[in-house]
Scaffold this active site. Structure first.
Site, PDB file in Angstrom:
ATOM      1  N   HIS A 114      -0.072 -14.087  -0.589  1.00  0.00           N
ATOM      2  CA  HIS A 114       1.272 -14.367  -0.078  1.00  0.00           C
ATOM      3  C   HIS A 114       1.697 -15.711  -0.671  1.00  0.00           C
ATOM      4  CE1 HIS A 114       0.474 -10.987   2.468  1.00  0.00           C
ATOM      5  NE2 HIS A 114      -0.635 -11.576   2.880  1.00  0.00           N
TER       6      HIS A 114
ATOM      7  N   GLY B  59      -6.159   5.034   0.024  1.00  0.00           N
ATOM      8  CA  GLY B  59      -6.477   3.619  -0.175  1.00  0.00           C
ATOM      9  C   GLY B  59      -7.942   3.333   0.054  1.00  0.00           C
TER      10      GLY B  59
ATOM     11  N   ARG C  83       5.163 -16.903  -1.200  1.00  0.00           N
ATOM     12  CA  ARG C  83       6.417 -17.530  -0.765  1.00  0.00           C
ATOM     13  C   ARG C  83       6.876 -16.833   0.513  1.00  0.00           C
ATOM     14  NH1 ARG C  83       8.630 -17.792  -5.267  1.00  0.00           N
ATOM     15  NH2 ARG C  83       8.818 -20.022  -5.491  1.00  0.00           N
TER      16      ARG C  83
ATOM     17  N   GLU D 184       0.827  -1.211   0.000  1.00  0.00           N
ATOM     18  CA  GLU D 184       0.000   0.000   0.000  1.00  0.00           C
ATOM     19  C   GLU D 184       0.860   1.259   0.000  1.00  0.00           C
ATOM     20  OE1 GLU D 184      -3.988   2.055   1.803  1.00  0.00           O
ATOM     21  OE2 GLU D 184      -3.561  -0.058   2.229  1.00  0.00           O
TER      22      GLU D 184
ATOM     23  N   GLY E  57      -8.129   6.625 -13.504  1.00  0.00           N
ATOM     24  CA  GLY E  57      -9.376   7.314 -13.830  1.00  0.00           C
ATOM     25  C   GLY E  57      -9.491   8.624 -13.074  1.00  0.00           C
TER      26      GLY E  57
END
Length: 142
Positions: A92, A85, A94, A65, A111
Site C-alpha cells: 500500500h 487464489g 498511497r 484478487e 503455466g
C-alpha cells in the site's frame, strides 16, 4: 504479449458473475479488457474505508484478487479447469480518501498449473496507490 484468453471476454457477463458477492458489495466493476490485462474500478467510499477514512488495505487486496481471478479464469476452458487464489501480497503506497480507484491486472506468467498476475491500483490522479502480485493455482473442474 499476444491475446491470452481462451474465449472472447464479455465484460457484461464478468460483472454479472460478481453480483451478490463481496465484489458487488464493495462496488467493484470490470470496465475494460485488453490482450493480456483486465481493468476495473472500485469506489473510495464508506464501503471500502477503514475507520480513519482511508481505503482499507483489505479492500485493496479484495479488489486486486478480483481483477486477477477474473483474468486468470478467462485464460482457461472452465469446463475442464479453473483458477483459484493461492497467494497474494500487496504494498500500500498511497492512502486514498475519495474518488474511484482503477486497477489493472496484467499477466506475468501463464503455466499449466499456475498463473501469476500483477495488479496496479491507481487513484483519481493516476498515482499508484497499491501494487499487488497474485498467484493462481489451476485446478481441474469437478
Amino acid at each position: 504479449m499476444s491475446n491470452v484468453w481462451f474465449a472472447t471476454p464479455d465484460i457484461a457477463d464478468m460483472n454479472r458473475q460478481m453480483e451478490n458477492t463481496a465484489c458487488s458489495n464493495l462496488g467493484i466493476e470490470i470496465t475494460e479488457v485488453g490482450d493480456n490485462w483486465v481493468k476495473g474500478t472500485m469506489p473510495a467510499d464508506a464501503r471500502t474505508f477503514q475507520p480513519v477514512g482511508l481505503v482499507h488495505g483489505g479492500a485493496n487486496v479484495l479488489f486486486a484478487e478480483t481483477l486477477g481471478s477474473m483474468a486468470a479464469n478467462l485464460c482457461l476452458d472452465n469446463s475442464k479447469e479453473y483458477a483459484v487464489g493461492q497467494e497474494i501480497n500487496a504494498n500500500h503506497l498511497r492512502g486514498v480518501r475519495s474518488g474511484t480507484l482503477t486497477g489493472v491486472a496484467t499477466l506475468v506468467h501463464k503455466g499449466r498449473s499456475s498463473q501469476v498476475w500483477e495488479i496496479r491500483i491507481y487513484n483519481n490522479e493516476g498515482k499508484l496507490s497499491c501494487i499487488s502480485r497474485l498467484t493462481m493455482a489451476v485446478i481441474p473442474a469437478q
